[in-house]
Every structure is written in C-alpha cells, then in structure tokens.
Design a protein around this motif. Sequence first.
Motif, PDB file in Angstrom:
ATOM      1  N   SER A 223       0.811  -1.218   0.000  1.00 50.81           N
ATOM      2  CA  SER A 223       0.000   0.000   0.000  1.00 50.81           C
ATOM      3  C   SER A 223       0.845   1.269   0.000  1.00 50.81           C
ATOM      4  N   SER A 224       2.123   1.168   0.348  1.00 52.95           N
ATOM      5  CA  SER A 224       2.973   2.360   0.396  1.00 52.95           C
ATOM      6  C   SER A 224       3.667   2.648  -0.942  1.00 52.95           C
ATOM      7  N   TRP A 225       3.336   1.865  -1.981  1.00 45.85           N
ATOM      8  CA  TRP A 225       4.013   2.051  -3.267  1.00 45.85           C
ATOM      9  C   TRP A 225       3.829   3.475  -3.778  1.00 45.85           C
ATOM     10  N   SER A 226       4.946   4.102  -4.174  1.00 44.96           N
ATOM     11  CA  SER A 226       4.877   5.471  -4.696  1.00 44.96           C
ATOM     12  C   SER A 226       5.988   5.744  -5.706  1.00 44.96           C
ATOM     13  N   HIS A 227       6.522   4.665  -6.306  1.00 46.69           N
ATOM     14  CA  HIS A 227       7.709   4.805  -7.154  1.00 46.69           C
ATOM     15  C   HIS A 227       7.392   5.056  -8.624  1.00 46.69           C
ATOM     16  N   GLY A 228       6.138   4.944  -9.008  1.00 55.20           N
ATOM     17  CA  GLY A 228       5.805   5.179 -10.400  1.00 55.20           C
ATOM     18  C   GLY A 228       4.567   4.417 -10.815  1.00 55.20           C
TER      19      GLY A 228
END
Length: 634
Positions: A223-228
């Motif tokens: 849920s913390s994915w924020s890389h693209g």
Amino acid sequence: MDDFDEDLFEEGDEYLERRYMEEQALLEADDNEGDDGAFRPADASFANVSDQAGSSDNGPACPICSISLKGINEQDAGVHVNNCLDGNPTPLPEPKIPQPPPPVEATTKPEAGIAHPNQFRKPNRAPKPGQASPFTFGQQAGSGGSAFNKLMSGHAEDAAWAEAAASEHASRGKPSYQRTCPFYKILPGLFICVDAFRYGAVEGCQAYFLSHFHSDHYVGLTSSWSHGPIYCSKVTANLVRQQLRVDPKYVVGLEFEQTVDVPGTKGVKMTMISANHCPGSSLFLFEKVVGKKTNGEPRLQRILHCGDFRACRMHVQHPLLIPDVQDQLSGKSKEQKIDVCYLDTTYLNPKYSFPSQENVIKACADMCVSLSKHSVDDSDGWEQMKKQRAGEGMAKFIRKESQPEIKQEPADEGEMEDLKLGKNPHGRGRLLVIVGTYSIGKERICLGIARALNSKIYAPPTKQRIVAALEDPELDALMTSDPRAAQVHMTPLFEIRADTLDDYLKDYFPHFTRAVGFRPSGWNYRPPTSRFTDSPTVQTVLHSENWKSGFSMRDLVPQRGSTSRASCFGVPYSEHSSFRELTMFCCALRIEKIIPTVNVGSKKGRERMKWWCERWLAERRKNGLYKLPEDGSW
C-alpha cells in the motif's frame, strides 16, 4: 534431472506460492508497522497475500485462519502465519498497546488532536541503480559480429547471470532498498521494469509493468508504493487495488489488444496480449523506433515479455507475432521479427511435455460424473477403466473393493461404515469434489468439473471476493456461499492432501459421504517410459506422435494415503507452457534472442536452457519455421 534446478520446486508450484506469500506477508507487516512495533490497522493487511486472503475491518488478519493480527508485532505475526501454513496454528501473544508517537518536527504547529500527515510516513529513498545489462539491443543486424566480439559478449552474459544469482541469494530477507534489480527484469533502453516490485524504486525506470497477480510476480508491491505508475490488465488492476490496497493513482488498467504509448519512455508503444495463464495474465509487446534501415525506413525494435504463459495457437497466429505479414502498401509478404523474447522457462525440460488442459479437465470431469452416480454401474467409464487397468480376471475383486489402489479403512463413525462405496444397498451417497487453487488460477478445471456435474462452486468469502474481481460472468454465476449447495469446492492447493480430505469431508457429513480431491500442477506429470527425454532432437519433439501427450481417466491414479471415501489425485494440469509447447512457440516465430526468466538461479540450469534455445534457433535455420498442423491441433 541432473541438469535442472529443482530445489525450489521439490514440492511443486504451491511451494513457490507459499514462499512468496510469506515474504509478501512480512513486507506488508513492515509496511503497516509504526515506530512502536505495532501494526497500524488503517493500512493494508496480511489478508492481501494468500489464496484465502481475508479482509478485516478491524485491521490485519492471518491469511489462513483469519484471526486478527491487530497490535501484534512483525515477528510474532510472521511465526503465526508460517505455522498456519504448515497446518499447526499457534496462539497469538497479547497485543501490545500502541504508545503515543514521538513528536514530529514541523514548520507549522499542527492543531491540537490532529496527527501530522507525515507522522507514519516512511522516508523516501532514492532510486537504486539496477544491474547493468550484458545485452545491447537496437543495433543493426550484423554489427559487431566478429568471433571475438561474440566470444566476449558470451563471457559478459555468463558473468551477468552469475552476478544476478549471487545478488539474489545474498539479499534474501533484506528490504527492497538493499536489493539490486537483476538485468533480466529491466528492459534496456526502454526505461521499463517488469515484475520487479521487490526491488523498490529502480533508477531510470519510468514505468513498472505487472504481468499477472501471482505472489512471485507482485511480491514487494504494498500500500505504500509510490515509485511510479503500474501498468497491467484491468483484472490485475482490480486485484492490486482491492487486495494490496495500492493507491489507485498509481494503477493503470489497460485493455488487451490495444496499442498504447507509454509515457516517459521516449516513444515506447505497448500492446497487451492474453497470456493464457491465469485471469488477467498478460504478454507485453514493446515496440520502439531505434534508427533507420539501409533503405531509409524506420527500424523498429520489438521486445516480447511473456511473464508466465501457456503457449497456444492463438499466440503463434497473433497478427503482431506471426513470422510473415503482408505489406499494406505493396501487398508483398515481409518478415516480422521479435528481437528479444523474455521467456517463461518454468518447464524448459524435456521431462515436462505434459498434456493439454482440455484433456486433463475432461478426464477429471468424466471421473467425477461416473463417481457421482447414485449406485455402482458396471457400464460407466470409471468402472470400465478399472477393469481394463486391473484385467478382467480382477473384475470381481474390483467390484467388491471398489479400487485396488485404494486401501479400505474402517470408518470413524458407525453410520459412515454403511455408506462405503459398493457396500450401501441404498446408494453411494453424494460426492464432494475439492480442487486446489491459487489466489487466482486453476479456475478452468473448477469450471469444467462444475459444468459436467451441473453444480455450483463454493469458496470461502475471502476467496469469493477475489473471484468477484476477475470479471468472469460464468464463474460469478456458479459461485455460492453455501458449501452444501455446491458439489465443487475451491481450497488452497497446499491444503489438498490425501490425509486431510477425510477431515474436510467430515465437516459436511452426511450431506456429502465421499470426497475426491485434485492437486492440479504440471509437476505431477511423469513421461511415458517409451519417450526418450535425454536430449531428444528438436524434430522429434515437434513431430513425433510419442511427444503429443494425451490424458484420460486411465491415467488418474490415487495418491498414497487415499481411502475409499476420500481419495486424492495429482493431475498434470498446468497454466505454464509444457516443454513441447515452448519448442513449438520458439520454432514457429522469428525470435532473435531468448532471455529466460525462471529457474535462472542455477548455473547448470541456465546452461541447459541456453543449449535448448540455441538448438531451436539452429532448427529454424536448417529446416525453416515450424508450421502448425492444418487440422487445428496444437
């Protein structure tokens, strides 16, 4: 099997599924953990990672027994999940009471009673460089083709594979920011990674692709994915948002067979093709102009990434993959090449030329229909098969004992004794069919058996929630929440064993009195003794009738520990390409370079796969492209 790295596969597909489920569970636990060591119930949970993924409004839950993990630290939660996977659940310690978080420095003081928005946010880490690729794509054909250059490029490739394997081994158990993305997950020059989420942000990557929703491919995606942006099929996007709770702004669901521009990649176009694997699984065809041909036409670089797939006629005949196409302007035929193919090499071994899914499904369905009859009928297919297998001289023994391979055990309950197969004058009772599945996958065999039995399909609520995201109208119509209303049950593949089926049956006795379980996996296949699997010629694999594996009820043999009322069958139903199908696929298309993506951790395994890839290329050069049979077979 001296040439094959089977250490990871000794227990079959479910072993891999379990291993990556455990890793994903720990990653999500870490993702939800605050500075005090306790889970934050507002975030994603363990429930997102298993075949029976549970979702709780009260916080994270065990994916196997669904017990709440709220307030339990990562280590205790991991021990509990692993023990549940092994069938030995352990009680949880008392949850810790979360302590107030330490004060957060801010330029402006937050209002009283309102948490600072960065209070639980983990630090953003700079993207880490991936492993350098030993390949140089996009060059003119024939450039740098000296023997010396080829020799040196071969050494560079071998060194890169060794480095990738060593890095993977050394990074086991480490967080994503301490892992280096291996070169075979990065498409050089395209600014794209495929199925590389366990490595976090990769330097230079502008687009992250997910081929399908199996844990060994999405592991690391939380849920913390924020890389693209994450590009995938719509079904996979549904599951990524629902099960992993990834922020929807990062998830891009695409349509099959539509060519789209990939932002940030300097001109890459992508077309998604069905992988014939699990629901939503995709092949990605990437295309990019990388210069001009000698005649001035633009030179197109074409890369096919297969993820996991089961090769079929549809792939070989696909307009974007077929080896020869007609020029729209001149009307002349011209070659259509695939410069690089990232290939699913799960079964790249002659031992695993298993039968088609259709044959296996029909055999299982026919047996279930036969066993579902109210009374023993000597004219039905299953009884006839048993007679043929054992010989006519054993017919009376078979009728008395029902199956020579299955031991007759005394029933644990007196009333079950009267319902034993062939001993109940009032009939055999009702048959329950239990099919092992993954989080997604194996739906076709469930559907095939349910159609044959005219039955509903039962799965626990959490599994049904996953099924609802698959956008399959037929499967949706057959699902039921009442286990007694369905003759076909779905359960996790690693829970299907001969010694557990009887316990499962007892939960539904006397509504169901007998049970048959299926463990569908290609690893169950054993080749016939008449087939020479030690270095066969490519021509033999392609054309010999002995390599066209069939399957029928006669091939269904109960596993050790089966009884007359609960029998388990391992069946060679696979959603990966068999060895023969890989051979046909690679010999029928103009593929210039093959990069394996599975079983790459062993040097001996890599050398064996490389040897076969070179033999396929030599076959095409010597005898031309493989032509599909005109009768429509595969």
